[in-house]
Design a protein around this motif. Structure first.
Motif, PDB file in Angstrom:
ATOM      1  N   TRP A 137      -1.062   6.771 -11.038  1.00 35.11           N
ATOM      2  CA  TRP A 137       0.070   6.603 -10.129  1.00 35.11           C
ATOM      3  C   TRP A 137       1.324   6.310 -10.937  1.00 35.11           C
ATOM      4  N   CYS A 167      -2.097   1.776 -11.704  1.00 40.37           N
ATOM      5  CA  CYS A 167      -2.973   2.700 -12.421  1.00 40.37           C
ATOM      6  C   CYS A 167      -2.154   3.800 -13.094  1.00 40.37           C
ATOM      7  N   GLU A 207     -11.631   2.583 -12.539  1.00 44.50           N
ATOM      8  CA  GLU A 207     -10.525   3.536 -12.625  1.00 44.50           C
ATOM      9  C   GLU A 207     -10.422   4.127 -14.031  1.00 44.50           C
ATOM     10  N   THR A 266       0.824  -1.208   0.000  1.00 37.60           N
ATOM     11  CA  THR A 266       0.000   0.000   0.000  1.00 37.60           C
ATOM     12  C   THR A 266       0.858   1.258   0.000  1.00 37.60           C
ATOM     13  N   GLN A 283      -3.690  -0.402  -7.618  1.00 38.08           N
ATOM     14  CA  GLN A 283      -3.629   1.049  -7.554  1.00 38.08           C
ATOM     15  C   GLN A 283      -2.263   1.570  -7.991  1.00 38.08           C
ATOM     16  N   GLU A 335      -5.683  -5.525  -4.462  1.00 38.85           N
ATOM     17  CA  GLU A 335      -6.310  -4.202  -4.645  1.00 38.85           C
ATOM     18  C   GLU A 335      -5.277  -3.089  -4.607  1.00 38.85           C
ATOM     19  N   GLN A 336      -4.360  -3.179  -3.654  1.00 38.57           N
ATOM     20  CA  GLN A 336      -3.386  -2.099  -3.492  1.00 38.57           C
ATOM     21  C   GLN A 336      -2.339  -2.096  -4.605  1.00 38.57           C
TER      22      GLN A 336
END
Length: 321
Positions: A186, A183, A220, A145, A180, A176-177
């Protein structure tokens, strides 16, 4: 009660409950707020698997004020990694609280400074835990994370994720993290994000919550598109097919068993399916959820309760089956 029709979205009785009505989570949150280390330990040490431990830690680490007293617990139990783990996991949430949810261009410099200060505290604690206990899956998960906040290189982010999945391949929070991190907003790209989400969905055990990441990937992408193009994207045939495949491998599979942590992931499925126009599937998920609305992902759309209620009403009103 649903699905009776009402004028406007029915929000009566709907509220965000961070514990999702689970008595164990409620007891844990109360224990953290009361600084009751014995109860915190009993509940967290009693978690039967890494996923459950992560779901419990999500609730514990989000309680306000942990940073004000956790040092005393660490000093009192220097041979235990648990209080240091809680400091690290809470520190990640505490850091994001300082940063806020806005994109980087809308975040003030002083917010970034405090964000990075708190993240250093968090990572120092998490690093200490994995140094002392390399098999601590929850510590590695929160390092996954923090990877994007610390702006670690892609190889380092992948290595952190690998430490989790080599011990627990279908770890939901870690998937999930890491999604991210991948993405485009990021450190990744749409291609990387979707490749990861599709590979994870294929590899996931039947009945797992991991296929939720494919729905989240489409959400997203939807968020990144201009108004008009966003809805058209979600309602396209390939996206709808992806979402249906994901939910049938997860919530709709005979092997699925509702357990701790499933409500937020089910809310992701409900939002994605409803916005994609898959009203039958969305209505089925809403029926499973009942009134357990969760902040994420509805906070992407505005008022959480109103958005949930309106989407649920549309799903019920437009379903065919």
């Amino acid at each position: 009660m649903w699905p009776f029709k009402k004028r406007g979205p029915a929000t009566a009785g709907l509220m965000i409950d961070p514990t999702n009505g689970d008595p164990q989570v409620r007891a844990l949150v109360a224990a953290v707020a009361a600084r009751d280390s014995a109860t915190i330990r009993a509940i967290l040490d009693g978690a039967p698997d890494p996923d459950t431990h992560a779901y419990l830690m999500e609730a514990a680490a989000e309680v306000d004020g942990v940073q004000d007293w956790i040092g005393g617990w660490i000093a009192a139990e220097p041979h235990s990694t648990l209080p240091t783990l809680l400091r690290g996991c809470h520190g990640v949430f505490w850091a994001w609280e300082a940063r806020g949810a806005a994109r980087a261009e809308y975040t003030r410099e002083e917010q970034f400074r405090e964000f990075h200060r708190r993240l250093r505290i968090a990572e120092n604690a998490l690093d200490e835990v994995v140094d002392r206990d390399p098999g601590n899956v929850t510590a590695w998960t929160w390092l996954v994370t923090s990877a994007r906040g610390r702006q670690v290189a892609p190889d380092e982010a992948a290595a952190r994720f690998a430490e989790v999945v080599k011990r627990h391949p279908a770890h939901v929070v870690a998937h999930e993290q890491h999604l991210q991190y991948l993405c485009a907003k990021w450190f990744g790209s749409d291609e990387q994000m979707f490749a990861f989400a599709r590979q994870a969905t294929v590899a996931a055990p039947d009945g797992s919550l991991v296929p939720e990441v494919l729905v989240v990937a489409h959400i997203e992408k939807w968020l990144s598109l201009p108004r008009g193009e966003d809805g058209q994207y979600l309602r396209s045939a390939p996206v709808r097919a992806d979402m249906l495949a994901a939910v049938h491998k997860s919530l709709f599979h005979p092997a699925f068993r509702p357990g701790l942590g499933w409500f937020p992931r089910a809310n992701s499925f409900a939002m994605g399916l409803e916005k994609a126009g898959e009203f039958d599937a969305a209505a089925r998920v809403f029926a499973m959820i009942g009134d357990q609305v969760t902040d994420w992902p509805w906070s992407y759309c505005g008022n959480v309760v109103k958005e949930f209620a309106a989407a649920r009403e549309r799903a019920y009103a437009n379903r065919v089956g």
